[in-house]
Design an enzyme around this catalytic site. Structure first.
Site: not given
Ligand code: NAP
Length: 254
Positions: A66-67, A159-160, A163
């Site tokens: 858990d980060v 969130y923003a 980021k």
């Molecule tokens: P996702 O499919 O929900 O993946 C999120 C990942 O983060 C999962 O592997 C999850 O694994 C891990 N995670 C969440 N909380 C954590 C914690 N406390 N400790 C360790 N791992 C944790 O979402 P995603 O869209 O691929 O998101 C990846 C990144 O891209 C994020 O930083 C997100 O903000 C960013 N992002 C996404 C989008 C979009 O449109 N999807 C757009 C802009 C930015 P576990 O739940 O197993 O821990």
């Protein structure tokens, strides 16, 4: 000319590497020849993801981390170095979404949770990375930011803010540690179809509003981040630092 994108002999760490964008980046890094460590909280997803990444032939280490917990990050970074001997690139990608709460209703607990994962998790991951990379004189740090940092983002101010904040962090690291051969960059995705965005992207009203604003005509998919991950982990990006690379199908340009 050597293949600039060959990652053979390199080790990459991807937090949040068990799902979505992180899993795609981790798989691409493995396919390019890297040994890969992934961190995520959910053990079952970690082991499924390790099978996918390992199918490319490299070594894979999947750790339950858990980060948002400093001690877990410190221990996991040490365990990752123990397993592979060194780490060349670190993708601080783990993140949680906004929850879509109205600003006036947002609790302190909700605000702090998003900061704990998206901001402090990045801080601890990069602090441990820099300690390891400085004496080795080299390394690439990459954070997953978001185009939400460039927009007024309703129901997601926390969130923003995280980021946008991580971009300041990577710029500061790029300036402070460039002399040690450490590079730091951010990737800013637009709307990508993952577990995080499923509830909004599945809504007809949202699709009708946002799709016409994406010049390339579709939402992103995790595989759209394969190329940038390999580029930033490889020698092809050796003079690239302090930057944010937007990958959004043209959304911000419109
Ligand atoms: P996702 O499919 O929900 O993946 C999120 C990942 O983060 C999962 O592997 C999850 O694994 C891990 N995670 C969440 N909380 C954590 C914690 N406390 N400790 C360790 N791992 C944790 O979402 P995603 O869209 O691929 O998101 C990846 C990144 O891209 C994020 O930083 C997100 O903000 C960013 N992002 C996404 C989008 C979009 O449109 N999807 C757009 C802009 C930015 P576990 O739940 O197993 O821990």
């Amino acid at each position: 000319m050597d293949n600039l994108f060959d990652l053979t002999g390199k080790v990459a760490l991807v937090t949040g590497g068990n799902n979505g964008i992180g899993l795609a980046m981790a798989s691409a890094l493995g396919q390019a020849g890297a040994d890969v460590a992934i961190w995520g909280r959910t053990e079952s997803r970690n082991s499924d993801a390790a099978d996918v990444i390992g199918s490319h032939g490299g070594e894979v280490l999947a750790l339950a981390v858990d980060v948002s917990n400093e001690a877990e990050v410190v221990d996991a970074f040490a365990a990752t170095v123990d397993a592979f001997g060194h780490v060349d690139s670190v993708f601080a990608n783990a993140g949680v979404g906004s929850g879509m709460t109205r600003f006036e209703d947002m609790t302190t607990q909700e605000w702090r949770y998003v900061f704990a994962v998206n901001m402090e998790g990045v801080f601890w991951t990069f602090r441990e990375s820099v300690k390891h990379m400085k004496p080795r004189h080299g390394g690439s740090l990459v954070v997953t930011s978001s185009v939400s940092a460039d927009l007024g983002f309703p129901r997601g101010q926390h969130y923003a803010a995280t980021k946008a904040g991580v971009r300041s962090v990577i710029q500061g690291i790029a300036v402070e540690y460039g002399k040690y051969g450490i590079r730091a960059n951010a990737i800013a995705p637009g709307y990508v179809e993952t577990g995080m965005t499923e509830p909004v992207i599945d809504s007809e009203a949202f699709r009708a509003k946002v799709l016409p604003r994406i010049p390339l005509g579709r939402f992103g998919v995790p595989g759209d981040f394969d190329g940038i991950a390999v580029y930033l982990a490889s020698d092809a990006s050796r003079w690239h630092t302090g930057d944010t690379i937007t990958i959004d199908g043209g959304f911000l340009a419109k």
